[in-house]
Design an enzyme around this catalytic site. Structure first.
Site, mmCIF file in Angstrom:
data_model
loop_
_atom_site.group_PDB
_atom_site.id
_atom_site.type_symbol
_atom_site.label_atom_id
_atom_site.label_comp_id
_atom_site.label_asym_id
_atom_site.label_seq_id
_atom_site.Cartn_x
_atom_site.Cartn_y
_atom_site.Cartn_z
ATOM 1 N N ASP A 1 0.759 -1.169 0.209
ATOM 2 C CA ASP A 1 -0.136 0.072 -0.157
ATOM 3 C C ASP A 1 0.775 1.281 0.167
ATOM 4 O O ASP A 1 0.445 2.250 0.799
ATOM 5 C CB ASP A 1 -0.825 0.120 1.264
ATOM 6 C CG ASP A 1 -2.024 -1.143 1.114
ATOM 7 O OD1 ASP A 1 -1.944 -2.009 0.200
ATOM 8 O OD2 ASP A 1 -2.796 -1.210 1.844
ATOM 9 N N ASP B 1 -4.539 -0.703 -1.753
ATOM 10 C CA ASP B 1 -5.774 -0.633 -1.151
ATOM 11 C C ASP B 1 -6.865 -0.018 -2.268
ATOM 12 O O ASP B 1 -6.180 0.852 -2.959
ATOM 13 C CB ASP B 1 -5.712 0.525 0.044
ATOM 14 C CG ASP B 1 -6.634 0.098 1.077
ATOM 15 O OD1 ASP B 1 -7.010 -1.115 1.393
ATOM 16 O OD2 ASP B 1 -7.117 1.069 1.869
ATOM 17 N N LYS C 1 -7.152 -4.766 -2.922
ATOM 18 C CA LYS C 1 -7.821 -5.399 -1.814
ATOM 19 C C LYS C 1 -8.752 -4.320 -1.544
ATOM 20 O O LYS C 1 -8.429 -3.021 -1.436
ATOM 21 C CB LYS C 1 -7.218 -5.900 -0.854
ATOM 22 C CG LYS C 1 -6.059 -4.892 -0.422
ATOM 23 C CD LYS C 1 -4.913 -5.442 0.448
ATOM 24 C CE LYS C 1 -4.105 -4.480 1.075
ATOM 25 N NZ LYS C 1 -4.680 -3.345 1.931
ATOM 26 N N CYS D 1 -2.322 -2.726 7.456
ATOM 27 C CA CYS D 1 -2.143 -3.660 6.568
ATOM 28 C C CYS D 1 -0.916 -4.417 6.491
ATOM 29 O O CYS D 1 -1.024 -5.382 6.142
ATOM 30 C CB CYS D 1 -2.392 -2.898 5.033
ATOM 31 S SG CYS D 1 -4.088 -2.397 4.995
ATOM 32 N N HIS E 1 -17.514 2.727 0.117
ATOM 33 C CA HIS E 1 -17.270 1.606 0.962
ATOM 34 C C HIS E 1 -17.498 1.793 2.442
ATOM 35 O O HIS E 1 -17.508 2.718 2.965
ATOM 36 C CB HIS E 1 -15.449 1.561 1.041
ATOM 37 C CG HIS E 1 -15.131 0.037 1.189
ATOM 38 N ND1 HIS E 1 -14.276 -0.014 2.580
ATOM 39 C CD2 HIS E 1 -15.137 -0.917 0.692
ATOM 40 C CE1 HIS E 1 -14.036 -1.413 2.650
ATOM 41 N NE2 HIS E 1 -14.500 -2.016 1.634
ATOM 42 N N HIS F 1 -10.866 0.782 -2.780
ATOM 43 C CA HIS F 1 -12.072 0.805 -2.451
ATOM 44 C C HIS F 1 -13.193 1.656 -3.343
ATOM 45 O O HIS F 1 -12.786 2.731 -3.686
ATOM 46 C CB HIS F 1 -12.306 1.676 -0.969
ATOM 47 C CG HIS F 1 -11.235 1.034 0.098
ATOM 48 N ND1 HIS F 1 -11.421 -0.165 0.470
ATOM 49 C CD2 HIS F 1 -10.435 1.703 0.818
ATOM 50 C CE1 HIS F 1 -10.452 -0.341 1.491
ATOM 51 N NE2 HIS F 1 -9.973 0.653 1.844
ATOM 52 N N HIS G 1 -10.780 7.130 1.481
ATOM 53 C CA HIS G 1 -9.285 6.951 0.822
ATOM 54 C C HIS G 1 -9.209 5.738 -0.309
ATOM 55 O O HIS G 1 -10.182 4.988 -0.232
ATOM 56 C CB HIS G 1 -8.597 6.724 2.157
ATOM 57 C CG HIS G 1 -8.586 5.294 2.662
ATOM 58 N ND1 HIS G 1 -9.681 5.228 3.514
ATOM 59 C CD2 HIS G 1 -8.006 3.824 2.464
ATOM 60 C CE1 HIS G 1 -9.458 3.887 3.781
ATOM 61 N NE2 HIS G 1 -8.737 3.148 3.191
HETATM 62 C C1 VGL Z 1 -4.769 0.798 5.595
HETATM 63 C C2 VGL Z 1 -6.420 1.919 7.011
HETATM 64 C C3 VGL Z 1 -7.267 1.604 5.903
HETATM 65 C C4 VGL Z 1 -3.488 0.366 5.385
HETATM 66 C C5 VGL Z 1 -5.774 0.631 4.715
HETATM 67 O O1 VGL Z 1 -2.841 0.366 4.041
HETATM 68 O O2 VGL Z 1 -2.659 0.175 6.375
HETATM 69 N N1 VGL Z 1 -5.326 1.425 6.600
HETATM 70 N N2 VGL Z 1 -7.099 0.973 4.799
HETATM 71 ZN ZN ZN Z 2 -8.411 1.146 3.142
#
Ligand code: VGL
Ligand code: ZN
Length: 201
Positions: free
Chosen positions: A12, A50, A110, A155, A56, A52, A85
């Site tokens: 990510d 990430d 994901k 993550c 979401h 979404h 996000h």
């Molecule tokens: C993440 C919060 C929400 C991450 C992803 O990549 O750690 N944290 N979505």
């Molecule tokens: Zn996320």
């Protein structure tokens, strides 16, 4: 070059998790250049993103009266509510522009199902729905993974713990990760990873 059984998982490293992004992680951009330098050492290279939909269910904006960073109970368990996000196709969801993605063998997206979040690169947050990454790694002969990226306590943590539970040897290079650190989540994540046998390097 490391042996062919070792993969790097770059978690990510996206604009929304870097300074200026919607869910900025302090120092998130500092890790980009050293990650670029590490990638060529690995024969197998997986990046995650990430990803979404705009509505979401992990977004506080989808829950009347809910503040970002509060918790709710979802059918699959407790869930932090985040600012919007990494919306599919947005600039915030794009990889950091300095991240060298040319060497990526595989990009796993994901969190693309509205009803469920997915911190881990291996399973959605119900801990049972697979992303397919386990099969990809095994079919390429990988039994050891090194994780870097964002965020250490979400993550990266969830991915590392799942990898360890699946039987991979797991190393998290902490200097190439940055944390969100909500209410002690970084300390809890470090303890949880260590308890699963993850090496914190
Ligand atoms: C993440 C919060 C929400 C991450 C992803 O990549 O750690 N944290 N979505
Ligand atoms: Zn996320």
């Amino acid at each position: 070059m490391r042996p062919a059984n070792q993969a790097i998982l770059v978690i990510d490293v996206q604009n929304d998790f870097c300074p200026g992004g919607a869910l900025a992680v302090e120092g998130g951009d500092e890790i980009v250049a050293p990650i670029n330098a590490l990638i060529p050492e690995f024969a197998v290279r997986v990046f995650t993103q990430d990803w979404h939909p705009g509505d979401h269910s992990s977004f506080a904006s989808q829950h009347a009266g809910a503040e970002p960073y509060s918790m709710i109970d979802m059918p699959y368990g407790p869930q932090v509510l985040w600012p919007d996000h990494c919306i599919i196709g947005s600039q915030g969801a794009a990889f950091h522009s300095d991240l060298d993605t040319r060497g990526a063998d595989m990009i796993i997206r994901k969190g693309f199902r509205r009803e469920i979040d997915s911190y881990s690169a291996f399973f959605e947050n119900d801990h049972t729905t697979p992303t397919g990454l386990e099969g990809y790694l095994r079919s390429r002969g990988v039994d050891a993974v090194t994780l870097v990226g964002l965020a250490t306590d979400f993550c990266v943590n969830f991915s590392a713990v799942d990898a360890a539970k699946l039987g991979f040897r797991v190393t998290v290079v902490e200097s190439l990760c940055r944390a969100i650190d909500l209410d002690g989540s970084l300390a809890a994540a470090r303890n949880g990873m260590a308890a699963e046998g993850v090496t914190l390097a």
